[in-house]
Design a protein around this motif. Structure first.
Motif, PDB file in Angstrom:
ATOM      1  N   GLY A   2      17.475  -7.857  13.296  1.00  0.00           N
ATOM      2  CA  GLY A   2      17.586  -6.403  13.193  1.00  0.00           C
ATOM      3  C   GLY A   2      17.803  -5.945  11.769  1.00  0.00           C
ATOM      4  O   GLY A   2      17.253  -4.917  11.343  1.00  0.00           O
ATOM      5  N   GLU A   3      18.568  -6.695  10.999  1.00  0.00           N
ATOM      6  CA  GLU A   3      18.827  -6.343   9.601  1.00  0.00           C
ATOM      7  C   GLU A   3      17.559  -6.501   8.753  1.00  0.00           C
ATOM      8  O   GLU A   3      17.269  -5.677   7.885  1.00  0.00           O
ATOM      9  N   ILE A   4      16.792  -7.556   9.020  1.00  0.00           N
ATOM     10  CA  ILE A   4      15.529  -7.749   8.294  1.00  0.00           C
ATOM     11  C   ILE A   4      14.578  -6.599   8.592  1.00  0.00           C
ATOM     12  O   ILE A   4      13.961  -6.025   7.688  1.00  0.00           O
ATOM     13  N   ARG A   5      14.460  -6.253   9.883  1.00  0.00           N
ATOM     14  CA  ARG A   5      13.574  -5.154  10.274  1.00  0.00           C
ATOM     15  C   ARG A   5      14.028  -3.839   9.632  1.00  0.00           C
ATOM     16  O   ARG A   5      13.204  -3.052   9.138  1.00  0.00           O
ATOM     17  N   LYS A   6      15.328  -3.601   9.610  1.00  0.00           N
ATOM     18  CA  LYS A   6      15.876  -2.397   8.976  1.00  0.00           C
ATOM     19  C   LYS A   6      15.485  -2.333   7.498  1.00  0.00           C
ATOM     20  O   LYS A   6      15.046  -1.293   7.004  1.00  0.00           O
ATOM     21  N   ASN A   7      15.615  -3.444   6.797  1.00  0.00           N
ATOM     22  CA  ASN A   7      15.286  -3.464   5.361  1.00  0.00           C
ATOM     23  C   ASN A   7      13.800  -3.218   5.118  1.00  0.00           C
ATOM     24  O   ASN A   7      13.416  -2.548   4.152  1.00  0.00           O
ATOM     25  N   ILE A   8      12.953  -3.756   5.999  1.00  0.00           N
ATOM     26  CA  ILE A   8      11.507  -3.543   5.870  1.00  0.00           C
ATOM     27  C   ILE A   8      11.163  -2.082   6.136  1.00  0.00           C
ATOM     28  O   ILE A   8      10.350  -1.478   5.419  1.00  0.00           O
ATOM     29  N   ILE A   9      11.805  -1.491   7.151  1.00  0.00           N
ATOM     30  CA  ILE A   9      11.556  -0.080   7.476  1.00  0.00           C
ATOM     31  C   ILE A   9      12.011   0.816   6.340  1.00  0.00           C
ATOM     32  O   ILE A   9      11.276   1.722   5.907  1.00  0.00           O
ATOM     33  N   GLU A  10      13.217   0.576   5.828  1.00  0.00           N
ATOM     34  CA  GLU A  10      13.746   1.430   4.768  1.00  0.00           C
ATOM     35  C   GLU A  10      13.062   1.168   3.429  1.00  0.00           C
ATOM     36  O   GLU A  10      13.170   1.980   2.509  1.00  0.00           O
ATOM     37  N   GLY A  11      12.338   0.052   3.343  1.00  0.00           N
ATOM     38  CA  GLY A  11      11.486  -0.176   2.182  1.00  0.00           C
ATOM     39  C   GLY A  11      10.152   0.552   2.307  1.00  0.00           C
ATOM     40  O   GLY A  11       9.298   0.439   1.434  1.00  0.00           O
ATOM     41  N   ASP A  12       9.988   1.309   3.409  1.00  0.00           N
ATOM     42  CA  ASP A  12       8.805   2.130   3.687  1.00  0.00           C
ATOM     43  C   ASP A  12       7.521   1.296   3.721  1.00  0.00           C
ATOM     44  O   ASP A  12       6.486   1.683   3.187  1.00  0.00           O
ATOM     45  N   LEU A  13       7.604   0.155   4.383  1.00  0.00           N
ATOM     46  CA  LEU A  13       6.459  -0.745   4.467  1.00  0.00           C
ATOM     47  C   LEU A  13       5.710  -0.657   5.798  1.00  0.00           C
ATOM     48  O   LEU A  13       4.547  -1.048   5.875  1.00  0.00           O
ATOM     49  N   VAL A  14       6.370  -0.157   6.844  1.00  0.00           N
ATOM     50  CA  VAL A  14       5.750  -0.142   8.173  1.00  0.00           C
ATOM     51  C   VAL A  14       4.833   1.069   8.288  1.00  0.00           C
ATOM     52  O   VAL A  14       5.276   2.206   8.325  1.00  0.00           O
ATOM     53  N   ASP A  15       3.538   0.803   8.363  1.00  0.00           N
ATOM     54  CA  ASP A  15       2.516   1.848   8.387  1.00  0.00           C
ATOM     55  C   ASP A  15       2.246   2.327   9.812  1.00  0.00           C
ATOM     56  O   ASP A  15       2.164   3.523  10.078  1.00  0.00           O
ATOM     57  N   CYS A  16       2.086   1.373  10.733  1.00  0.00           N
ATOM     58  CA  CYS A  16       1.711   1.720  12.107  1.00  0.00           C
ATOM     59  C   CYS A  16       2.201   0.635  13.049  1.00  0.00           C
ATOM     60  O   CYS A  16       2.213  -0.549  12.694  1.00  0.00           O
ATOM     61  N   MET A  17       2.594   1.046  14.252  1.00  0.00           N
ATOM     62  CA  MET A  17       2.986   0.116  15.311  1.00  0.00           C
ATOM     63  C   MET A  17       2.199   0.460  16.572  1.00  0.00           C
ATOM     64  O   MET A  17       2.117   1.634  16.953  1.00  0.00           O
ATOM     65  N   ILE A  18       1.627  -0.564  17.211  1.00  0.00           N
ATOM     66  CA  ILE A  18       0.848  -0.349  18.436  1.00  0.00           C
ATOM     67  C   ILE A  18       1.389  -1.250  19.536  1.00  0.00           C
ATOM     68  O   ILE A  18       1.441  -2.471  19.376  1.00  0.00           O
ATOM     69  N   ALA A  19       1.790  -0.651  20.648  1.00  0.00           N
ATOM     70  CA  ALA A  19       2.197  -1.422  21.823  1.00  0.00           C
ATOM     71  C   ALA A  19       0.958  -1.717  22.651  1.00  0.00           C
ATOM     72  O   ALA A  19       0.203  -0.815  23.009  1.00  0.00           O
ATOM     73  N   MET A  20       0.736  -2.988  22.955  1.00  0.00           N
ATOM     74  CA  MET A  20      -0.460  -3.417  23.659  1.00  0.00           C
ATOM     75  C   MET A  20      -0.157  -3.680  25.136  1.00  0.00           C
ATOM     76  O   MET A  20       0.984  -3.960  25.509  1.00  0.00           O
TER      77      MET A  20
END
Length: 538
Positions: A369-387
């Motif tokens: 969760g902390e890694i994901r938080k850092n990636i999100i707050e680094g503004d790296l996540v462009d798009c997420m698709i649930a399949m």
């Protein structure tokens, strides 16, 4: 809407020119499947695909040979030669084949020779000798082709039958190459083998509809394309198809890959070789975590389907790795090691699209969760698709697609800094058999169109949030959801159209209809009991 519309038209034209299904895939599969009683699918996959590869390069060689024979016999040709020895020399000149991107095939490896000996007990050794000869004459195939057809466990009668059947199908002539018949047979077999092998098969094969979504979103027109867990090379094949479908050239992209499984690494080399795709997937199989063979590569496009939730990735040996910029990935799960490996190899303006298990969107265990938080707050996540579920051979559970970019301020598009697009595609797709699902081209286009409209691309239309399907969310909104990236958290529920019928009237109408159905049910029950009694049953 013009860009996507043109793309669909080109696809439709191509399908028409190819004549839909080839017609002989199932027959070929049934013949190959005879070997199931003698070996596991994982083994006979290489038996069959090795023969298909051999037939393809032999067909292409023989066609080029006929062209040369015609040319040296025509007085108007620059190749015209009267003397038979000199004429033979031109026809047997390796460079005359290699210059046309055709493999040189020595006499003992030509399909006509093998088919003439298909009924001989020594056919297994003859095929092995053919593979060895081809690798010797074509150094880039060294160590790639299967060479164990002579083993006692391989039934030679069945092998001969399979050679005879494959011999009836043209795979490498000009017409077949223009229709990509070999590629389609190969893709068909990869899918069937993946299905037959179940979880193990999924390690080398990613369903086409998933690959198409990744490719249609990141649009690898020009630059470096990288897949650090490339399996049989499906991402690369689809990338090249995308470039050609949009009027580009194969050499507009440079392909880099890596694969840790030795047999799958060979499979990838064969898959790319039959399509004439130049690539660098290393001189040997290697693990991307412990032996990063493209250590200094910064890719413009990344496409990958890494193995889900791997617990034995030897993470304890890589605690101080430079790639772990956003946090130390847990030893018990490689998901966020893969995510950070992708980010590490991404160029300043690059984009990565990859498949991960759904748990990656919400897990908080072992520091994920902390890694994901850092990636999100680094503004790296462009798009997420649930399949939807049942897309993958590795697992029936649904997975998700991540898209990562370093530059949301790309001058060609709308500035999407601080925002992430969420798409919920869980209701899409249709069953192709009892256990596997795929998305249609129309559904793939809808997903891609939504993304490109959100990016503000020219001719992609206007973007708008659609309840139940897509939502553009800010980092602040994602923070409010505890840095969870599950699209369902953001897109909300689908709007339900109001039919304007007053509630009391609707309930009265529905209960009256229900009473009618109860009465009809009672009548049917009486008739059924009477009929059973007449047959002597209570």
């Amino acid at each position: 809407m013009r860009r996507i519309g043109n793309m669909k038209k080109k696809k439709a034209d191509k399908t028409k020119s190819n004549g839909g299904n080839l017609g002989f895939e199932e027959k070929l599969w049934q013949a190959a499947d005879k070997m199931r009683g003698h070996m596991d699918p994982a083994e006979y996959k290489h038996v069959v695909l090795g023969l298909i590869f051999l037939k393809y390069i032999s067909d292409a060689f023989e066609e080029r040979r006929k062209q040369l024979e015609t040319q040296v016999s025509e007085p108007s040709s620059e190749y015209y030669i009267k003397e038979e020895p000199a004429r033979y020399g031109v026809i047997e000149d390796r460079d005359e084949y290699l210059s046309e991107n055709i493999f040189w095939v020595p006499k003992e490896a030509r399909w006509s020779y093998l088919q003439a000996n298909a009924k001989q007990p020594s056919i297994g050794k003859l095929v092995d000798d053919a593979m060895i000869a081809i690798e010797k004459e074509n150094p880039k195939l060294k160590g790639v082709l299967p060479k164990d057809y002579a083993r006692p466990t391989l039934d030679k009668h069945t092998l001969g039958e399979l050679i005879d059947l494959i011999g009836t199908i043209g795979l490498g002539d000009a017409e077949s190459r223009s229709k990509d018949i070999l590629g389609r047979v190969y893709e068909y077999f990869l899918g069937r083998f993946a299905s037959a092998e179940g979880k193990g098969g999924g390690e080398f094969y990613t369903p086409q509809s998933v690959v198409k979504i990744l490719v249609e979103i990141i649009e690898p027109y020009r630059g470096r394309v990288y897949d650090p867990c490339c399996g049989s090379g499906g991402m690369f094949v689809q990338s090249e198809k995308f470039v050609e479908a949009h009027g580009g050239r194969k050499r507009d992209i440079s392909i880099y890959g890596q694969e840790s499984n030795p047999t799958t690494w060979r499979l990838c080399n064969m898959n790319l070789a039959i399509r004439g795709i130049d690539c660098n997937i290393g001189s040997h199989h290697a693990d991307s975590f412990r032996q990063d063979i493209h250590k200094d590569l910064k890719a413009d496009y990344m496409l990958a389907n890494p193995p889900f939730n791997v617990s034995d990735w030897k993470g304890e040996l890589l605690r101080e790795d430079v790639r772990w910029k956003y946090g130390m990935p847990p030893v018990s799960n490689a998901n966020f090691a893969w995510v950070q490996h992708f980010i590490h190899h991404l160029s300043p303006n690059g984009i990565a699209g990859f498949v991960l298990a759904n748990g990656s969107m919400s897990s908080n265990t072992s520091g994920e969760g902390e890694i994901r938080k850092n990636i999100i707050e680094g503004d790296l996540v462009d798009c997420m698709i649930a399949m939807p579920g049942q897309l993958f051979y590795t697992t029936p559970i649904p997975a998700c697609l991540w898209f990562i970019t370093r530059n949301k301020k790309n001058s060609k598009f709308r500035d999407r800094s601080g925002q992430t697009l969420f798409i919920d595609a869980r209701k899409m797709g249709h069953l192709i058999d009892r256990t596997h699902r795929e998305l249609s081209d129309e559904e793939i286009n809808r997903i891609a169109q939504t993304y490109h409209a959100w990016r503000g691309e020219r001719d992609a239309g206007e973007y708008k949030d659609i309840p139940g399907f897509c939502k553009s969310a800010t980092i602040e909104e994602i923070k409010a959801h505890g840095h969870v990236l599950t699209p369902g958290r953001y897109v909300g529920a689908e709007d339900i159209e109001d039919d304007d019928e007053p509630f009391d009237e609707k309930m009265k109408r529905l209960t009256e209809k229900l009473e009618e159905q109860f009465a009809e049910s009672s009548k049917l029950e009486t008739i059924i009991k009477r009929n059973l009694k007449g047959l002597g049953f209570k």
